[in-house]
Scaffold this motif. Sequence first.
Motif, PDB file in Angstrom:
ATOM      1  N   LYS A   1       0.924  -1.216  -0.110  1.00 44.50           N
ATOM      2  CA  LYS A   1      -0.077   0.110   0.096  1.00 44.50           C
ATOM      3  C   LYS A   1       0.820   1.434  -0.146  1.00 44.50           C
ATOM      4  N   TYR A   2       2.119   1.072   0.858  1.00 45.73           N
ATOM      5  CA  TYR A   2       2.707   2.353   0.979  1.00 45.73           C
ATOM      6  C   TYR A   2       3.520   2.640  -0.625  1.00 45.73           C
ATOM      7  N   TYR A   3       3.808   1.397  -1.302  1.00 46.22           N
ATOM      8  CA  TYR A   3       4.663   1.293  -2.540  1.00 46.22           C
ATOM      9  C   TYR A   3       3.638   2.094  -3.490  1.00 46.22           C
ATOM     10  N   GLU A   4       2.500   1.723  -3.606  1.00 49.03           N
ATOM     11  CA  GLU A   4       1.534   2.057  -4.474  1.00 49.03           C
ATOM     12  C   GLU A   4       1.032   3.622  -4.340  1.00 49.03           C
ATOM     13  N   LYS A   5       1.228   3.933  -3.252  1.00 54.24           N
ATOM     14  CA  LYS A   5       0.786   5.230  -2.741  1.00 54.24           C
ATOM     15  C   LYS A   5       1.754   6.251  -3.320  1.00 54.24           C
TER      16      LYS A   5
END
Length: 41
Positions: free
Chosen positions: A28-32
């Motif tokens: 989720k952090y990477y896609e954000k």
Amino acid sequence: MYLSGILNYLIWPAFIIVSWFAVKAGLKYYEKNHPPEKEAN
């Protein structure tokens, strides 16, 4: 007593669950920070 035996049986499932949440949060952090690019087909 039986506590050490119970902990030995529960430590691996707990580790797997914690790892799953860590991977999910990391994705989720990477896609954000790196939104997926649109594919031009």
